[in-house]
Design a protein around this motif. Structure first.
Motif, PDB file in Angstrom:
ATOM      1  N   ARG A 148       0.925  -1.613   0.163  1.00  0.00           N
ATOM      2  CA  ARG A 148       0.246   0.169  -0.283  1.00  0.00           C
ATOM      3  C   ARG A 148       0.395   1.429   0.052  1.00  0.00           C
ATOM      4  O   ARG A 148       0.819   2.138  -0.592  1.00  0.00           O
ATOM      5  CB  ARG A 148      -1.164   0.080   1.322  1.00  0.00           C
ATOM      6  N   PRO A 149       2.130   1.215   0.541  1.00  0.00           N
ATOM      7  CA  PRO A 149       1.987   2.699   0.607  1.00  0.00           C
ATOM      8  C   PRO A 149       3.218   2.724  -0.837  1.00  0.00           C
ATOM      9  O   PRO A 149       3.197   3.988  -1.216  1.00  0.00           O
ATOM     10  CB  PRO A 149       3.985   2.174   1.942  1.00  0.00           C
ATOM     11  N   LEU A 150       3.565   1.831  -1.142  1.00  0.00           N
ATOM     12  CA  LEU A 150       4.449   2.336  -3.080  1.00  0.00           C
ATOM     13  C   LEU A 150       3.405   2.593  -3.712  1.00  0.00           C
ATOM     14  O   LEU A 150       3.682   2.984  -4.535  1.00  0.00           O
ATOM     15  CB  LEU A 150       4.451   1.213  -2.921  1.00  0.00           C
ATOM     16  N   LEU A 151       2.170   2.027  -3.406  1.00  0.00           N
ATOM     17  CA  LEU A 151       0.875   1.751  -4.240  1.00  0.00           C
ATOM     18  C   LEU A 151       0.600   3.201  -4.041  1.00  0.00           C
ATOM     19  O   LEU A 151      -0.169   4.173  -5.121  1.00  0.00           O
ATOM     20  CB  LEU A 151      -0.364   1.427  -4.012  1.00  0.00           C
ATOM     21  N   GLY A 152       0.961   3.728  -3.231  1.00  0.00           N
ATOM     22  CA  GLY A 152       0.269   5.601  -2.442  1.00  0.00           C
ATOM     23  C   GLY A 152       1.065   6.748  -3.697  1.00  0.00           C
ATOM     24  O   GLY A 152       0.349   7.550  -4.178  1.00  0.00           O
ATOM     25  N   VAL A 153       2.239   6.117  -3.300  1.00  0.00           N
ATOM     26  CA  VAL A 153       3.241   6.417  -4.708  1.00  0.00           C
ATOM     27  C   VAL A 153       3.235   6.833  -5.548  1.00  0.00           C
ATOM     28  O   VAL A 153       3.141   8.022  -6.431  1.00  0.00           O
ATOM     29  CB  VAL A 153       4.208   6.426  -3.563  1.00  0.00           C
ATOM     30  N   ALA A 154       3.066   5.536  -6.322  1.00  0.00           N
ATOM     31  CA  ALA A 154       2.583   5.255  -7.576  1.00  0.00           C
ATOM     32  C   ALA A 154       1.245   5.518  -8.193  1.00  0.00           C
ATOM     33  O   ALA A 154       1.152   6.723  -9.478  1.00  0.00           O
ATOM     34  CB  ALA A 154       2.257   3.596  -7.742  1.00  0.00           C
ATOM     35  N   LEU A 155       0.013   6.284  -7.052  1.00  0.00           N
ATOM     36  CA  LEU A 155      -1.198   6.841  -7.658  1.00  0.00           C
ATOM     37  C   LEU A 155      -0.733   8.598  -7.809  1.00  0.00           C
ATOM     38  O   LEU A 155      -1.309   9.236  -8.164  1.00  0.00           O
ATOM     39  CB  LEU A 155      -1.934   6.404  -6.565  1.00  0.00           C
ATOM     40  N   GLY A 156      -0.127   8.869  -6.291  1.00  0.00           N
ATOM     41  CA  GLY A 156       0.435  10.415  -6.727  1.00  0.00           C
ATOM     42  C   GLY A 156       1.597  10.619  -8.092  1.00  0.00           C
ATOM     43  O   GLY A 156       0.671  11.612  -8.318  1.00  0.00           O
ATOM     44  N   LEU A 157       2.307   9.686  -7.944  1.00  0.00           N
ATOM     45  CA  LEU A 157       2.702  10.414  -9.326  1.00  0.00           C
ATOM     46  C   LEU A 157       2.449   9.835 -10.632  1.00  0.00           C
ATOM     47  O   LEU A 157       2.281  10.942 -11.525  1.00  0.00           O
ATOM     48  CB  LEU A 157       4.394   9.162  -9.155  1.00  0.00           C
ATOM     49  N   LEU A 158       0.974   9.106 -10.509  1.00  0.00           N
ATOM     50  CA  LEU A 158       0.591   9.153 -12.161  1.00  0.00           C
ATOM     51  C   LEU A 158      -0.402  10.456 -11.978  1.00  0.00           C
ATOM     52  O   LEU A 158      -1.296  11.048 -13.589  1.00  0.00           O
ATOM     53  CB  LEU A 158      -0.532   8.216 -12.020  1.00  0.00           C
ATOM     54  N   THR A 159      -1.107  11.375 -10.721  1.00  0.00           N
ATOM     55  CA  THR A 159      -2.379  12.294 -10.819  1.00  0.00           C
ATOM     56  C   THR A 159      -1.383  12.893 -10.984  1.00  0.00           C
ATOM     57  O   THR A 159      -2.273  13.996 -11.604  1.00  0.00           O
ATOM     58  CB  THR A 159      -2.342  12.014  -8.862  1.00  0.00           C
ATOM     59  N   ALA A 160       0.171  13.365 -10.636  1.00  0.00           N
ATOM     60  CA  ALA A 160       1.172  14.713 -10.907  1.00  0.00           C
ATOM     61  C   ALA A 160       0.794  14.620 -12.182  1.00  0.00           C
ATOM     62  O   ALA A 160       1.319  15.790 -12.786  1.00  0.00           O
ATOM     63  CB  ALA A 160       2.215  14.675 -10.214  1.00  0.00           C
ATOM     64  N   VAL A 161       1.649  13.158 -12.884  1.00  0.00           N
ATOM     65  CA  VAL A 161       1.831  13.185 -14.593  1.00  0.00           C
ATOM     66  C   VAL A 161       0.432  13.840 -14.971  1.00  0.00           C
ATOM     67  O   VAL A 161       0.331  14.625 -16.108  1.00  0.00           O
ATOM     68  CB  VAL A 161       1.920  12.368 -14.439  1.00  0.00           C
ATOM     69  N   LEU A 162      -0.721  13.331 -14.260  1.00  0.00           N
ATOM     70  CA  LEU A 162      -1.627  14.012 -15.321  1.00  0.00           C
ATOM     71  C   LEU A 162      -2.023  15.563 -15.234  1.00  0.00           C
ATOM     72  O   LEU A 162      -2.080  16.023 -16.242  1.00  0.00           O
ATOM     73  CB  LEU A 162      -3.514  12.990 -14.274  1.00  0.00           C
ATOM     74  N   LEU A 163      -1.928  15.659 -13.740  1.00  0.00           N
ATOM     75  CA  LEU A 163      -2.403  17.533 -13.313  1.00  0.00           C
ATOM     76  C   LEU A 163      -1.443  18.208 -14.478  1.00  0.00           C
ATOM     77  O   LEU A 163      -1.371  18.868 -14.719  1.00  0.00           O
ATOM     78  CB  LEU A 163      -2.254  18.121 -12.402  1.00  0.00           C
ATOM     79  N   GLY A 164      -0.042  17.439 -15.302  1.00  0.00           N
ATOM     80  CA  GLY A 164       0.505  18.723 -15.179  1.00  0.00           C
ATOM     81  C   GLY A 164       0.232  18.772 -16.647  1.00  0.00           C
ATOM     82  O   GLY A 164       1.058  19.161 -17.334  1.00  0.00           O
ATOM     83  N   TRP A 165       0.247  17.650 -17.469  1.00  0.00           N
ATOM     84  CA  TRP A 165      -0.271  17.109 -18.498  1.00  0.00           C
ATOM     85  C   TRP A 165      -1.929  18.077 -18.792  1.00  0.00           C
ATOM     86  O   TRP A 165      -1.878  18.802 -19.648  1.00  0.00           O
ATOM     87  CB  TRP A 165      -0.720  16.215 -19.110  1.00  0.00           C
ATOM     88  N   LEU A 166      -2.848  18.313 -17.973  1.00  0.00           N
ATOM     89  CA  LEU A 166      -3.711  18.970 -17.780  1.00  0.00           C
ATOM     90  C   LEU A 166      -3.000  20.760 -18.246  1.00  0.00           C
ATOM     91  O   LEU A 166      -3.400  21.436 -18.719  1.00  0.00           O
ATOM     92  CB  LEU A 166      -4.732  18.464 -16.864  1.00  0.00           C
ATOM     93  N   PHE A 167      -2.072  20.744 -17.277  1.00  0.00           N
ATOM     94  CA  PHE A 167      -1.502  22.303 -17.113  1.00  0.00           C
ATOM     95  C   PHE A 167      -1.066  22.487 -19.004  1.00  0.00           C
ATOM     96  O   PHE A 167      -1.717  23.831 -18.929  1.00  0.00           O
ATOM     97  CB  PHE A 167      -0.210  22.503 -16.624  1.00  0.00           C
ATOM     98  N   TYR A 168      -0.506  21.777 -18.813  1.00  0.00           N
ATOM     99  CA  TYR A 168       0.176  22.012 -20.742  1.00  0.00           C
ATOM    100  C   TYR A 168      -0.905  22.130 -21.478  1.00  0.00           C
ATOM    101  O   TYR A 168      -0.780  23.283 -22.401  1.00  0.00           O
ATOM    102  CB  TYR A 168       0.916  21.064 -21.163  1.00  0.00           C
ATOM    103  N   ARG A 169      -2.188  21.547 -21.569  1.00  0.00           N
ATOM    104  CA  ARG A 169      -2.803  21.726 -22.096  1.00  0.00           C
ATOM    105  C   ARG A 169      -3.827  23.106 -22.362  1.00  0.00           C
ATOM    106  O   ARG A 169      -5.026  23.113 -23.095  1.00  0.00           O
ATOM    107  CB  ARG A 169      -3.721  20.130 -22.553  1.00  0.00           C
TER     108      ARG A 169
END
Length: 277
Positions: A148-169
């Motif tokens: 679960r700790p690693l899953l939490g980190v992975a989900l946070g990083l994926l959310t960050a990538v998605l937000l970054g893409w939305l910022f860019y667009r």
């Protein structure tokens, strides 16, 4: 899991914003020819951060228990120091991050391909190494024998990538100063737990005394294996039977650091800046 998600989100979003700012600037200035060196520098930075994290995880497994605890405690303290510096730095520079990166990129464009690779590598690499170290320390502190700790980190990083893409667009606007203030405050709370756990590791390694000197023991009220005990440990690195030193370190770090971080800052531009990448 939430604390690790927050770490992945906060640290990952900083790196995502840096990447978006660099790419958007090159596209808007019609310098698409410079995109390949930028992506190369980003790729090297990500590989370095991943390799650093793997070295921490697998390298520590070859050590004795006492050496593992000493290493874990020392790196936890180092990680908290780096993250504390980072949240204060980002709080000061969030409003001017874009212009600062644009200036560095202009200088790199004038110097050539190697400078572009180095600019991207340094901009993203610092974030990556800090993230790898703090994630390792936090996962080590909150480890409950599950992924679960690693899953939490992975989900946070994926959310960050998605937000970054939305910022860019241009599909998402956010007040970055406020965002980094609120997430930074929560990260300080997480860091306090990591710091206390780091000192506990040093006590288990017999580097520091007081391992049997418990400040309190409420294991009967909040069992560590209960759902709420697991939740408190996952979010705040809560321990129902901390040592006196752990509690002292937690309080001495959290109270002044959070007070300084949330204190109003003097600015010459009171109007909040909404960065759009």
């Amino acid at each position: 899991m939430f604390s690790n998600y927050l770490i992945g989100l906060r640290e990952g979003l900083e790196a995502s914003l840096v990447v978006c700012i660099l790419i958007a600037y090159l596209v808007k200035t019609d310098r698409r020819d410079a995109l390949k060196p930028i992506w190369a520098g980003i790729a090297v930075a990500i590989a370095l951060a991943f390799g650093f994290g793997c070295a921490l995880e697998f390298g520590s497994q070859e050590l004795t228990f006492q050496a593992q605890e000493a290493l874990g405690g020392s790196l936890s303290i180092l990680a908290v120091g780096l993250v504390t510096w980072m949240v204060f730095w980002m709080r000061r520079t969030a409003r001017h991050l874009k212009s600062e990166l644009h200036g560095r990129l202009d200088a790199a464009l004038a110097m050539g391909t190697g400078a572009l690779v180095a600019t991207a590598f340094l901009a993203v690499g610092r974030e990556g190494l800090e993230t790898a170290l703090f994630v390792w320390a936090s996962v080590h502190a909150a480890s409950d024998g599950t992924p679960r700790p690693l899953l939490g980190v992975a989900l946070g990083l994926l959310t960050a990538v998605l937000l970054g893409w939305l910022f860019y667009r241009g599909a998402l606007r956010i007040n970055l100063a406020k965002f980094f203030t609120w997430t930074g405050g929560m990260l300080v709370v997480v860091a306090a737990g990591v710091l206390a756990y780091g000192f506990h590791d040093l006590q288990e390694a017999e580097f520091l005394p007081g391992l049997t000197d418990k400040a309190f023991d409420i294991s009967g009220t909040i069992p560590p294996d209960s759902w709420y005990g697991t939740l408190l440990k996952g979010v705040f690195n809560f321990q129902p039977d901390p040592t006196t030193l752990q509690v002292a370190v937690w309080l001495l770090y959290l109270i002044p650091t959070l007070a300084l971080f949330l204190a109003p800052t003097r600015t010459t531009t009171p109007t909040p800046v909404r960065d759009k990448v």
